[in-house]
Design a protein around this motif. Sequence first.
Motif, PDB file in Angstrom:
ATOM      1  N   CYS A 150       0.840  -1.197   0.000  1.00 49.68           N
ATOM      2  CA  CYS A 150       0.000   0.000   0.000  1.00 49.68           C
ATOM      3  C   CYS A 150       0.874   1.246   0.000  1.00 49.68           C
ATOM      4  O   CYS A 150       2.000   1.251   0.498  1.00 49.68           O
ATOM      5  N   GLU A 210      -0.575   6.985  -2.474  1.00 52.31           N
ATOM      6  CA  GLU A 210      -1.193   7.196  -3.785  1.00 52.31           C
ATOM      7  C   GLU A 210      -2.118   6.045  -4.168  1.00 52.31           C
ATOM      8  O   GLU A 210      -3.180   6.266  -4.752  1.00 52.31           O
ATOM      9  N   SER A 211      -1.710   4.812  -3.849  1.00 50.72           N
ATOM     10  CA  SER A 211      -2.604   3.706  -4.210  1.00 50.72           C
ATOM     11  C   SER A 211      -3.810   3.661  -3.269  1.00 50.72           C
ATOM     12  O   SER A 211      -4.865   3.156  -3.644  1.00 50.72           O
ATOM     13  N   THR A 266      -5.431   6.279  -2.566  1.00 53.48           N
ATOM     14  CA  THR A 266      -6.418   7.195  -3.186  1.00 53.48           C
ATOM     15  C   THR A 266      -7.227   6.464  -4.242  1.00 53.48           C
ATOM     16  O   THR A 266      -8.422   6.699  -4.376  1.00 53.48           O
ATOM     17  N   THR A 267      -6.572   5.582  -5.001  1.00 55.11           N
ATOM     18  CA  THR A 267      -7.306   4.902  -6.071  1.00 55.11           C
ATOM     19  C   THR A 267      -8.093   3.716  -5.535  1.00 55.11           C
ATOM     20  O   THR A 267      -9.219   3.480  -5.937  1.00 55.11           O
ATOM     21  N   ARG A 268      -7.520   2.968  -4.606  1.00 54.24           N
ATOM     22  CA  ARG A 268      -8.202   1.752  -4.135  1.00 54.24           C
ATOM     23  C   ARG A 268      -9.372   2.058  -3.208  1.00 54.24           C
ATOM     24  O   ARG A 268     -10.367   1.340  -3.207  1.00 54.24           O
ATOM     25  N   TYR A 269      -9.242   3.111  -2.393  1.00 51.32           N
ATOM     26  CA  TYR A 269     -10.253   3.315  -1.345  1.00 51.32           C
ATOM     27  C   TYR A 269     -11.018   4.634  -1.526  1.00 51.32           C
ATOM     28  O   TYR A 269     -12.220   4.619  -1.702  1.00 51.32           O
TER      29      TYR A 269
END
Lengths: 250, 212
Positions: free
Chosen positions: B105, B108-109, B111-114
Amino acid sequence: MLHTATPPNPALPLYDDLIPGGSHWSFIIRRGHVLRLIDEEGGANVGMLMYNPANPLERYNMPDTLKNQHTFLLTQGHVLLSDMGRVFASIVHDDLGWHDTVSGTCNRKLVEQRWGRKTYQDARNLYHRNGTHSFLNELAKYGLGKKDLTANLNWFSKVATNDDGDLRFVPGHSRAGASVDLRFEMDTLLVLHTCPHPLNPASDYPRFPLRYQLYKAAPVSDADPCKTSSPEATRAFANNALYHLFEQEA
Amino acid sequence: MILESNLHPETASFRATVPAGEYFLKVVKAGQTVRILDLEGNQAADTLFYNAHNPTERYSAVDTIREQGNVYLTAGSRLISSEGNLMLDITADTCGRHDTLGGACAAESNTTRYALDKKCMHACRDSWLVAVTEHDELGLSKRDITHNINFFMNVPVTAEGGLTFADGISDAGKYVELKAAMDVLVMISNCPQLNNPCNAYNPTPIEVLLWD
C-alpha cells in the motif's frame, strides 16, 4: 471484454514504423495520443516499461494495476497505473483479450539455455538479444538503470494459471494483424523490446516484428469506458486531472 | 504446503517485535534462518530483500514466480533475485500460501483503491521511504522500492484471469521461515493498512526471529 471504444481512424496515423523481432527501442509519447501495437506476423511479444519523463521515479506499477482492477490479465477497458496513483495509458481497444504482466522478461542465461548463444560476431543483427539487456540499453539513454527495472508488460502473450497457481504459457495466442490501442493519459517514456516471452517454449529463438502507429486521440469524456470501468480507475483519472490542473488553466 | 520448523524460539540469536506501521531492517547472513511470526493473525508483512553487498540486486517477484512456475509462495519456494540468483529458500511455513502479486500500500494507491481523501493515511511505502532515508548509508532510495512479498496475505488468481483479496489464511502464531543463500538485507514494512478487511481493519505487531 469490458467495453468497446471507438478506435482512431486507421487512415490517419501520425507515424508508422516497424521494429524487427529481437530488438529494442524507446521514445516519449505525449498525452492525448494513441499508440497502436500491431502483431505484424503473429506470435509477437512486446516487453514494455513506462516512466514519467518529468520524474522517472514515477513508473508503471504491476501490483497497483492488477489489484486496483481485480485482474491478473490486461485487456480492453483496463488502465495502466503508475506507482503514484495515476493512469499512464488506457487500453481502448484489444483484439486478443489477454496480455501478460506477471512473467517478467527473458535474461541472457534464459536465452542461452533455451535458444543457444548467438553473438553479433556470429549472426550480425540476428544475434540473440535478451529482454533484460534490451531494457537496460534503452534505460541508460535516459540516465536510468538496473534500479529502475521493474515488473514489465508482455503484450500479445498469454500466461494463465490453474487453481493451484501453476503458470501456463498459451502458445499461438496472438495472430497476424492483432492489435492493441493504448491511449496515453499523461506524457510517458516508453521502453520496449521485441525479445521472446521468457516462457515461450518454441525451439527456435522466436523473432517477430512489431508494427506501431501513433494517432491523435479523441478527447476523453466523463463517460469514457476506461474512465468508468471501475471506481478505482475513475479515481486514478481524478489524480491525472489534478496533475494536469495548471496545464488546463494555461 | 504446511511445513513446521524444528527451530525453537529460546535458541534464537535475535528477536524483535515490529509494531504495525513500523519498519524492520536487518542483514541476514548466508546460512542464517529468519522467521517472521504473525503474533495476532492476518497481519501483512510487506517484505523486500536486497543483496547486502550490492543492493542493485534485489528480490524479483516476476523472476521468482516464473522460475518456480507458480504465483504463490510457500515452503519449498526459492526466492530469486533480479539477477537470477537464489536469495533465500522458504524452509518452513505454517500458513500454506503467501502473496507476491499484490504489492504494497502507498498513499497514492490508497487514493485509487479506497478514496481520494485517504492520501494522508500511513502506508507501507511510507515506512520503506523512512527506512531508506534514515539509513542513507545503504545508498537506497525510492528507485529501490519494487515488487515485494506480502507474507500472510492470500490473493487468489482464477483460471479466467481474475484476482481477488480473500480472507487471510493466517492466524495468531503462524509463521514463515526463510534460510538465506546469500547475505541479504531484509526490509519489512509491517503493514498499517486500515482500509482492508483482510486484517479486520486492525493492524497488529509481528515478531522477527533469527537463528545462526
